[in-house]
Design a protein around this motif. Structure first.
Motif, PDB file in Angstrom:
ATOM      1  N   PRO A 509     -23.560   3.790   3.505  1.00  0.00           N
ATOM      2  CA  PRO A 509     -23.008   4.007   4.846  1.00  0.00           C
ATOM      3  C   PRO A 509     -22.058   2.898   5.283  1.00  0.00           C
ATOM      4  CG  PRO A 509     -25.318   3.407   4.977  1.00  0.00           C
ATOM      5  CD  PRO A 509     -25.034   3.680   3.543  1.00  0.00           C
ATOM      6  N   ALA A 510     -22.297   1.664   4.815  1.00  0.00           N
ATOM      7  CA  ALA A 510     -21.421   0.552   5.200  1.00  0.00           C
ATOM      8  C   ALA A 510     -20.001   0.753   4.688  1.00  0.00           C
ATOM      9  CB  ALA A 510     -21.991  -0.764   4.669  1.00  0.00           C
ATOM     10  N   ALA A 511     -19.858   1.494   3.599  1.00  0.00           N
ATOM     11  CA  ALA A 511     -18.526   1.731   3.046  1.00  0.00           C
ATOM     12  C   ALA A 511     -17.681   2.619   3.946  1.00  0.00           C
ATOM     13  CB  ALA A 511     -18.647   2.370   1.663  1.00  0.00           C
ATOM     14  N   LEU A 512     -18.332   3.287   4.902  1.00  0.00           N
ATOM     15  CA  LEU A 512     -17.606   4.171   5.812  1.00  0.00           C
ATOM     16  C   LEU A 512     -17.379   3.547   7.184  1.00  0.00           C
ATOM     17  CD1 LEU A 512     -19.418   7.536   4.975  1.00  0.00           C
ATOM     18  CD2 LEU A 512     -17.267   6.672   4.046  1.00  0.00           C
ATOM     19  N   ASP A 513     -17.775   2.265   7.340  1.00  0.00           N
ATOM     20  CA  ASP A 513     -17.606   1.620   8.639  1.00  0.00           C
ATOM     21  C   ASP A 513     -16.147   1.325   8.959  1.00  0.00           C
ATOM     22  OD1 ASP A 513     -20.264   1.719   9.128  1.00  0.00           O
ATOM     23  OD2 ASP A 513     -20.681  -0.399   8.733  1.00  0.00           O
ATOM     24  N   ARG A 514     -15.354   1.135   7.936  1.00  0.00           N
ATOM     25  CA  ARG A 514     -13.915   0.954   8.134  1.00  0.00           C
ATOM     26  C   ARG A 514     -13.186   1.959   7.244  1.00  0.00           C
ATOM     27  NH1 ARG A 514     -12.174  -2.467  11.423  1.00  0.00           N
ATOM     28  NH2 ARG A 514     -10.037  -2.155  10.659  1.00  0.00           N
ATOM     29  N   PHE A 515     -12.079   2.416   7.753  1.00  0.00           N
ATOM     30  CA  PHE A 515     -11.346   3.456   7.034  1.00  0.00           C
ATOM     31  C   PHE A 515      -9.876   3.075   6.964  1.00  0.00           C
ATOM     32  CE2 PHE A 515      -8.630   7.187   7.011  1.00  0.00           C
ATOM     33  CZ  PHE A 515      -9.126   7.873   5.913  1.00  0.00           C
ATOM     34  N   SER A 516      -9.281   3.320   5.824  1.00  0.00           N
ATOM     35  CA  SER A 516      -7.835   3.144   5.704  1.00  0.00           C
ATOM     36  C   SER A 516      -7.301   4.164   4.718  1.00  0.00           C
ATOM     37  CB  SER A 516      -7.479   1.724   5.243  1.00  0.00           C
ATOM     38  OG  SER A 516      -7.911   1.506   3.922  1.00  0.00           O
ATOM     39  N   THR A 517      -6.094   4.578   4.933  1.00  0.00           N
ATOM     40  CA  THR A 517      -5.441   5.500   4.006  1.00  0.00           C
ATOM     41  C   THR A 517      -3.945   5.266   4.089  1.00  0.00           C
ATOM     42  OG1 THR A 517      -5.276   7.806   3.282  1.00  0.00           O
ATOM     43  CG2 THR A 517      -5.125   7.403   5.643  1.00  0.00           C
ATOM     44  N   GLU A 518      -3.255   5.608   3.048  1.00  0.00           N
ATOM     45  CA  GLU A 518      -1.800   5.477   3.033  1.00  0.00           C
ATOM     46  C   GLU A 518      -1.162   6.811   3.369  1.00  0.00           C
ATOM     47  OE1 GLU A 518      -1.318   3.902  -0.927  1.00  0.00           O
ATOM     48  OE2 GLU A 518      -0.961   1.880  -0.133  1.00  0.00           O
ATOM     49  N   LEU A 519      -0.173   6.767   4.244  1.00  0.00           N
ATOM     50  CA  LEU A 519       0.613   7.951   4.552  1.00  0.00           C
ATOM     51  C   LEU A 519       1.859   7.913   3.675  1.00  0.00           C
ATOM     52  CD1 LEU A 519       1.014  10.422   6.500  1.00  0.00           C
ATOM     53  CD2 LEU A 519       2.502   8.902   7.835  1.00  0.00           C
ATOM     54  N   TYR A 520       2.094   9.018   2.981  1.00  0.00           N
ATOM     55  CA  TYR A 520       3.229   9.092   2.066  1.00  0.00           C
ATOM     56  C   TYR A 520       4.321   9.995   2.641  1.00  0.00           C
ATOM     57  CZ  TYR A 520       0.331   7.065  -1.659  1.00  0.00           C
ATOM     58  OH  TYR A 520      -0.462   6.238  -2.410  1.00  0.00           O
ATOM     59  N   LEU A 521       5.542   9.719   2.243  1.00  0.00           N
ATOM     60  CA  LEU A 521       6.617  10.663   2.518  1.00  0.00           C
ATOM     61  C   LEU A 521       7.207  11.110   1.187  1.00  0.00           C
ATOM     62  CD1 LEU A 521       9.690   9.233   2.134  1.00  0.00           C
ATOM     63  CD2 LEU A 521       8.985   8.095   4.218  1.00  0.00           C
ATOM     64  N   TYR A 522       7.652  12.340   1.168  1.00  0.00           N
ATOM     65  CA  TYR A 522       8.252  12.946  -0.026  1.00  0.00           C
ATOM     66  C   TYR A 522       9.730  13.154   0.246  1.00  0.00           C
ATOM     67  CZ  TYR A 522       9.601  16.772  -3.189  1.00  0.00           C
ATOM     68  OH  TYR A 522      10.250  17.573  -4.104  1.00  0.00           O
ATOM     69  N   ARG A 523      10.593  12.569  -0.603  1.00  0.00           N
ATOM     70  CA  ARG A 523      12.034  12.597  -0.385  1.00  0.00           C
ATOM     71  C   ARG A 523      12.747  13.707  -1.162  1.00  0.00           C
ATOM     72  NH1 ARG A 523      14.220   8.374   2.197  1.00  0.00           N
ATOM     73  NH2 ARG A 523      12.887   6.587   2.640  1.00  0.00           N
ATOM     74  N   GLY A 524      12.016  14.496  -1.912  1.00  0.00           N
ATOM     75  CA  GLY A 524      12.654  15.501  -2.752  1.00  0.00           C
ATOM     76  C   GLY A 524      13.077  16.749  -1.990  1.00  0.00           C
ATOM     77  N   ARG A 525      13.609  17.691  -2.726  1.00  0.00           N
ATOM     78  CA  ARG A 525      14.094  18.934  -2.125  1.00  0.00           C
ATOM     79  C   ARG A 525      13.064  20.056  -2.172  1.00  0.00           C
ATOM     80  NH1 ARG A 525      19.457  19.798  -1.098  1.00  0.00           N
ATOM     81  NH2 ARG A 525      20.872  18.058  -1.461  1.00  0.00           N
ATOM     82  N   LEU A 538       9.711  10.314  -6.197  1.00  0.00           N
ATOM     83  CA  LEU A 538      10.192  10.750  -4.888  1.00  0.00           C
ATOM     84  C   LEU A 538       9.142  10.603  -3.789  1.00  0.00           C
ATOM     85  CD1 LEU A 538      12.235  13.919  -5.906  1.00  0.00           C
ATOM     86  CD2 LEU A 538      13.038  11.583  -5.522  1.00  0.00           C
ATOM     87  N   TYR A 539       7.990  10.054  -4.136  1.00  0.00           N
ATOM     88  CA  TYR A 539       6.964   9.770  -3.129  1.00  0.00           C
ATOM     89  C   TYR A 539       7.028   8.287  -2.770  1.00  0.00           C
ATOM     90  CZ  TYR A 539       4.886  14.335  -4.098  1.00  0.00           C
ATOM     91  OH  TYR A 539       4.668  15.675  -4.250  1.00  0.00           O
ATOM     92  N   GLU A 540       6.877   8.002  -1.502  1.00  0.00           N
ATOM     93  CA  GLU A 540       6.977   6.625  -1.029  1.00  0.00           C
ATOM     94  C   GLU A 540       5.942   6.408   0.076  1.00  0.00           C
ATOM     95  OE1 GLU A 540      10.167   4.251   1.731  1.00  0.00           O
ATOM     96  OE2 GLU A 540      10.957   5.457   0.083  1.00  0.00           O
ATOM     97  N   VAL A 541       5.303   5.242   0.084  1.00  0.00           N
ATOM     98  CA  VAL A 541       4.357   4.924   1.142  1.00  0.00           C
ATOM     99  C   VAL A 541       5.125   4.691   2.440  1.00  0.00           C
ATOM    100  CG1 VAL A 541       2.604   3.309   1.958  1.00  0.00           C
ATOM    101  CG2 VAL A 541       2.691   3.933  -0.460  1.00  0.00           C
ATOM    102  N   ALA A 542       4.836   5.504   3.448  1.00  0.00           N
ATOM    103  CA  ALA A 542       5.481   5.343   4.750  1.00  0.00           C
ATOM    104  C   ALA A 542       4.793   4.267   5.572  1.00  0.00           C
ATOM    105  CB  ALA A 542       5.474   6.671   5.516  1.00  0.00           C
ATOM    106  N   CYS A 543       3.463   4.234   5.523  1.00  0.00           N
ATOM    107  CA  CYS A 543       2.702   3.226   6.246  1.00  0.00           C
ATOM    108  C   CYS A 543       1.240   3.314   5.821  1.00  0.00           C
ATOM    109  CB  CYS A 543       2.824   3.418   7.769  1.00  0.00           C
ATOM    110  SG  CYS A 543       2.068   4.948   8.384  1.00  0.00           S
ATOM    111  N   ARG A 544       0.466   2.333   6.227  1.00  0.00           N
ATOM    112  CA  ARG A 544      -0.980   2.351   6.011  1.00  0.00           C
ATOM    113  C   ARG A 544      -1.652   2.513   7.377  1.00  0.00           C
ATOM    114  NH1 ARG A 544      -5.138   1.129   2.657  1.00  0.00           N
ATOM    115  NH2 ARG A 544      -3.699   0.821   0.926  1.00  0.00           N
ATOM    116  N   ILE A 545      -2.623   3.420   7.447  1.00  0.00           N
ATOM    117  CA  ILE A 545      -3.357   3.666   8.686  1.00  0.00           C
ATOM    118  C   ILE A 545      -4.763   3.101   8.523  1.00  0.00           C
ATOM    119  CG2 ILE A 545      -3.847   5.406  10.453  1.00  0.00           C
ATOM    120  CD1 ILE A 545      -2.218   7.390   8.712  1.00  0.00           C
ATOM    121  N   GLU A 546      -5.202   2.311   9.485  1.00  0.00           N
ATOM    122  CA  GLU A 546      -6.535   1.714   9.420  1.00  0.00           C
ATOM    123  C   GLU A 546      -7.273   1.950  10.730  1.00  0.00           C
ATOM    124  OE1 GLU A 546      -5.946  -2.387   8.471  1.00  0.00           O
ATOM    125  OE2 GLU A 546      -5.527  -1.976   6.354  1.00  0.00           O
ATOM    126  N   ALA A 547      -8.614   2.055  10.646  1.00  0.00           N
ATOM    127  CA  ALA A 547      -9.422   2.283  11.847  1.00  0.00           C
ATOM    128  C   ALA A 547     -10.847   1.796  11.625  1.00  0.00           C
ATOM    129  CB  ALA A 547      -9.427   3.773  12.216  1.00  0.00           C
TER     130      ALA A 547
END
Length: 605
Positions: A509-525, A538-547
């Motif tokens: 359960p302690a592993a779920l006390d903090r959460f983070s994920t990367e938001l990606y953007l896709y530049r392709g057609r 063509l995938y790029e990290v747009a930002c990291r979201i943490e909570a």
């Protein structure tokens, strides 16, 4: 021209800053409650040779060998600065053309370096030469922002008095412009630079004083105030704004959706585009041409200075005839080489060759405008094209663009009767004051990386069978799935949110006390990208979201309801999970990403 509303907010100063690849501009407005805001350009910079000043200044910095700023803006091209730079080994951060000058003793050269384009997304644009030693793009950007801010301060004090500046200096709203193709990462770097430059403090209140706007949208605001009026546009017909600058050409499309009390509200109707085909690339192609034509001549060492002269003279006066000639006067009457078309110290270039220097830029813009017309179908029919920016002042570029778009597909191609090189800076201030755009189009597809339950009958899963693994709940999962949350081309109102729900599980359960994920953007057609191993570049990290999600799960084990035939591994009988949503919104022009979950029956972001 639309009617600007009377200002009713707190007293403030708005400063629009357009850091261009080759030239930069500043505009400002003093907001007084009860008054109608007026936008004014900054027209005086140190080192300018024009007595009346100019609304643009070279985007250039000279550093000494210790990385200390020695000269900026127009000062960098003064003979005294160039001579010191040559003698003392200074490095120059600017567009990469070599500047040649002559002293009483010898001709000398100082190398130019780009710095604005070093902020660009890694997947975009041409290869770039390195920045000056020990400098990053953010640090050089910060140095130049500090310089521009001091120029603005001096100009406003000289024009309005020191008392006015003292009363407003702690209530300045900054608007920074950037190319259409830049996203959250680039905005974050620009914000960091503004903090280092001392424009804003590194606090929530400080961040609130800084806004970003794309060069395309800033140009729209400029056009609205400078002639974007015709019956077709007023009745909902679409308009393409082409901001043709030194480095990038930004292309955006809009239509009017509301009109009230003289104010017009626009929505974006196609994904904006950003082309690396600005006027500097015309000069670059001329330089490559000269290298070929003069490589075996005695004037091969003069190619850099010839390219510079072409940039500041022949390129501007070329009218486009194939039987016309462009002349580069680089030497004296004694400089003669008829075999290489050099007579009396000037090189003659056939007009057909000069046309080839321009051709890739003109073709790219014409094709992009046509793509905008296709993308806008279903929302509006585009009827007009407005061309602004420094490159728009080039008569050959403009006339060719008009010839390819106006008679063939019926587009009315015009350029405002105003100072085109200050369009973006003026438009940045107008963006803050007038706020004409309420709906924008997502430039890219945004999403997160996740796994999904393995299904051998799914061909996409079967081809990735070697990557499957057993999750903590006992399910067999296949990783590398791109889960789209906001798709390219989607119209986004400022208050609209887009979200998808996900589950994260763990036997701790302690592993779920903090959460983070990367938001990606896709530049392709691709319209529906699904897997990261398809076009991975063509995938790029747009930002990291943490909570902090420590209160989002119960503090006791949850036995999951598993599908028939799924066996829970003994070590993972007690499994915990947290349900959350990834929420996206575009706000004004910045992407905002959040994690939402439930605490005590209420959703928290």
């Amino acid at each position: 021209m639309t009617v600007r509303k009377i200002y009713s907010g707190p007293r403030a100063l708005v400063l629009g800053i357009d850091v261009g690849t080759t030239y930069s501009g500043l505009s400002y407005s003093i907001l007084e409650p009860g008054g109608v805001p007026v936008i004014r350009p900054i027209t005086r910079f140190p080192g300018q040779q024009d007595v009346g000043g100019d609304s643009k200044v070279p985007t250039a910095i000279l550093y000494d060998k210790y990385g200390i700023v020695r000269s900026e803006g127009a000062d960098t091209i003064l003979p005294t600065s160039l001579e010191k730079a040559d003698d003392e080994g200074w490095e120059r951060a600017q567009w990469s053309v070599t500047y040649t000058y002559t002293t009483a003793s010898k001709p000398s050269q100082v190398n130019f370096f780009r710095f604005k384009l070093h902020l660009r997304p890694a997947a975009n644009g041409p290869d770039l030469p390195p920045l000056p030693h020990r400098k990053t793009a953010t640090s050089v950007f910060a140095d130049f922002l500090q310089y521009l801010f001091e120029c603005a301060k001096t100009f406003i004090i000289d024009s309005n008095g020191a008392d006015l500046w003292a009363s407003l200096q702690h209530n300045i709203r900054f608007v920074l412009t950037h190319p259409n193709g830049w996203e959250g990462k680039q905005q974050s770097q620009m914000r960091d630079a503004a903090i280092v430059a001392g424009l804003i403090p590194n606090s929530e209140a400080g961040h609130d004083r800084l806004r970003f706007v794309t060069e395309g949208e800033a140009s729209l605001h400029f056009c609205i105030q400078n002639g974007l009026d015709n019956s077709t546009i007023d009745s909902g017909g679409g308009v393409v704004i082409v901001d043709a600058g030194g480095g990038t050409i930004d292309i955006s499309s809009y239509r009017v959706v509301k009109k009230y009390n003289g104010h017009k509200e626009y929505e974006e109707i196609a994904p904006p585009q950003c082309l690396f085909q600005g006027s500097i690339y015309v000069t670059q192609r001329a330089h490559e041409y000269l290298e070929v034509v003069l490589r075996d001549s005695k004037y091969a060492d003069d190619i850099d200075s010839m390219a510079q002269i072409f940039d500041t003279s022949a390129k501007l006066t070329f009218r486009g005839g194939s039987d016309e000639f462009a002349f580069i006067k680089f030497g004296a009457a004694r400089d003669q080489d008829p075999a290489h078309n050099i007579r009396n110290g000037q090189l003659k270039i056939p007009g057909s060759d000069v046309q080839e220097f321009f051709e890739p830029s003109i073709t790219a813009v014409a094709n992009a405008v046509k793509e905008q017309c296709v993308s806008a179908l279903g929302k509006s029919t585009i009827s007009s094209v407005f061309v602004v920016g420094g490159f728009a002042a080039n008569d050959y570029f403009f006339s060719e663009l008009k010839a390819r778009l106006q008679p063939h597909i019926g587009l009315n191609v015009t350029r405002p009767d105003a100072h085109l090189n200050k369009a973006v800076a003026d438009g940045a201030v107008s963006f803050h004051i007038d706020h004409h755009v309420s709906v924008r189009v997502a430039r890219f597809t945004y999403g997160v990386k996740c796994s999904e339950a393995y299904n051998p009958s799914n061909n996409e899963h079967f081809t990735r069978a070697s990557t499957r693994y057993v999750g903590v709940s006992g399910e067999t999962l296949v990783p590398g799935r791109f889960s789209a949350i906001l798709k390219k081309g989607t119209q986004v109102a400022e208050t609209k949110e887009f979200s998808e729900t996900y589950i994260r599980r763990s036997d701790d359960p302690a592993a779920l006390d903090r959460f983070s994920t990367e938001l990606y953007l896709y530049r392709g057609r691709g319209e529906s990208p699904q897997w990261f191993d398809v076009e991975p570049e063509l995938y790029e990290v747009a930002c990291r979201i943490e909570a902090d999600t420590s209160r989002a799960i119960a503090k006791y084990p949850l036995l999951l309801r598993l599908r028939p035939g799924v066996t829970v591994p003994p070590a993972a009988v007690n499994v915990y999970e947290v349900n959350f949503r990834v929420v996206l919104s575009l706000g004004l022009t910045e992407l905002k990403a959040q994690i939402a979950w439930t605490e005590n029956g209420k959703e928290i972001k």
